[in-house]
Write a protein that holds these residues in place. Structure first.
Motif, PDB file in Angstrom:
ATOM      1  N   HIS A 168     -15.738   4.618  -7.294  1.00  6.87           N
ATOM      2  CA  HIS A 168     -16.397   4.047  -6.125  1.00  6.87           C
ATOM      3  C   HIS A 168     -17.054   5.082  -5.203  1.00  6.87           C
ATOM      4  N   ARG A 207     -11.234  -1.155  -2.000  1.00  8.13           N
ATOM      5  CA  ARG A 207     -12.334  -0.571  -2.776  1.00  8.13           C
ATOM      6  C   ARG A 207     -13.621  -0.498  -1.943  1.00  8.13           C
ATOM      7  N   ASN A 208     -13.877  -1.540  -1.170  1.00  7.83           N
ATOM      8  CA  ASN A 208     -15.086  -1.515  -0.336  1.00  7.83           C
ATOM      9  C   ASN A 208     -14.995  -0.471   0.768  1.00  7.83           C
ATOM     10  N   SER A 218      -7.345  -4.360  -4.111  1.00 10.59           N
ATOM     11  CA  SER A 218      -8.028  -5.346  -3.280  1.00 10.59           C
ATOM     12  C   SER A 218      -9.485  -4.956  -3.098  1.00 10.59           C
ATOM     13  N   ALA A 219     -10.322  -5.972  -2.870  1.00 10.64           N
ATOM     14  CA  ALA A 219     -11.732  -5.708  -2.576  1.00 10.64           C
ATOM     15  C   ALA A 219     -11.869  -4.915  -1.288  1.00 10.64           C
ATOM     16  N   GLN A 220     -10.987  -5.176  -0.316  1.00 10.27           N
ATOM     17  CA  GLN A 220     -11.088  -4.487   0.972  1.00 10.27           C
ATOM     18  C   GLN A 220     -10.875  -2.982   0.812  1.00 10.27           C
TER      19      GLN A 220
END
Length: 278
Positions: free
Chosen positions: A22, A177-178, A173-175
């Protein structure tokens, strides 16, 4: 060889695998032969305050004595801040308040210690935050101000939002990774500024984050973190194997061209050039 200027960025709770998947800007620098990437195994316990001290003194918790996040006292070791000052260099930090408690004043006084400018303490100029959700963008804006106004030889930057989202939502979680994507975007703005001003740049983390939303154990999720180095003194590219977190402090000293503390281990990183080679 003259003293170089170094920026050390410690991204709290950045896992190695998530950094690899990422952090597009940092890997652009690796692919273009501007940066080196290593895999680091942190010391244990894989907790923040003990590993801040490990990164900055190059010693394990059993030696430096900060074995818990509840150990609130000044460092008893020779940190990079201390050594830099002994060599006549200037220091600064944009960091979480635990860093102030380790190197400037303990305990931290929230109403008085947020801004510590023109001190004669190990950190000459510090801008310290004390809320885990304090925006990473503000941490880097604080650091940019310190670079512009104080021109430190050694600048330590410590953002916390990756750790904060990891605890709130877990590493799976998406949070989380984002948030790592957002950190990479901030670095894409800040690192070119550092390079333009002649700074060597190191990006690493204290510990990782688990699928349970915590850290402190011995798993790869807890312990494996990245190390990116942008320096003419380090050969670019991806390095194989796993290195000790104890290598970060002597690497900083090498790039600053100052003698490391006696308690630090020898610098044994693949691809590091000697002063003569540089």
């Amino acid at each position: 060889m003259q003293n170089n200027k170094v920026v050390l960025i410690v991204i709290d709770a950045l896992r190695f695998d998530t950094a690899c998947t990422h952090m597009g800007f940092l890997h652009h620098l690796v692919e273009r032969q501007v940066a080196a990437r290593y895999k680091v195994c942190s010391e244990v316990p894989s907790l923040s305050r003990p590993l801040y001290e490990t990164i900055l003194t190059g010693t394990p918790p059993i030696v430096h004595g900060v074995t818990s996040n509840m150990t609130v006292r000044l460092s008893k070791g020779q940190s990079i801040f201390h050594i830099a000052k002994e060599h006549g260099l200037t220091t600064a930090a944009s960091a979480y308040y635990w860093v102030s408690e380790l190197y400037n004043r303990a305990p931290f006084n929230h109403m008085e210690d947020r801004l510590q400018l023109d001190t004669h303490l190990p950190i000459d100029n510090g801008m310290f935050y004390f809320e885990d959700h304090y925006p990473d963008s503000h941490v880097f804006a604080d650091a940019a101000w310190l670079m512009a106004q104080k021109q430190p030889d050694f600048l330590y930057i410590h953002p916390m939002n990756v750790d904060d989202d990891g605890h709130k939502f877990t590493a799976d979680s998406a949070q989380y990774r984002n948030r790592v994507l957002a950190m990479d975007a901030l670095l894409s703005l800040f690192i070119p500024k550092c390079m333009a001003l002649g700074y060597e740049v190191i990006v690493t983390a204290d510990h990782g984050m688990t699928r349970d939303g915590d850290h402190g154990g011995t798993t790869h999720e807890d312990r494996h973190v990245p190390l990116f180095v942008i320096s003419d003194a380090v050969k670019a590219g991806i390095k194989e194997g796993i290195i000790s977190q104890l290598q970060v402090a002597p690497l900083c000293c090498h790039l600053l061209n100052i003698k490391p503390a006696e308690d630090m281990v020898p610098l044994l990183l693949e691809g590091v050039f000697t002063a003569k080679e540089v």
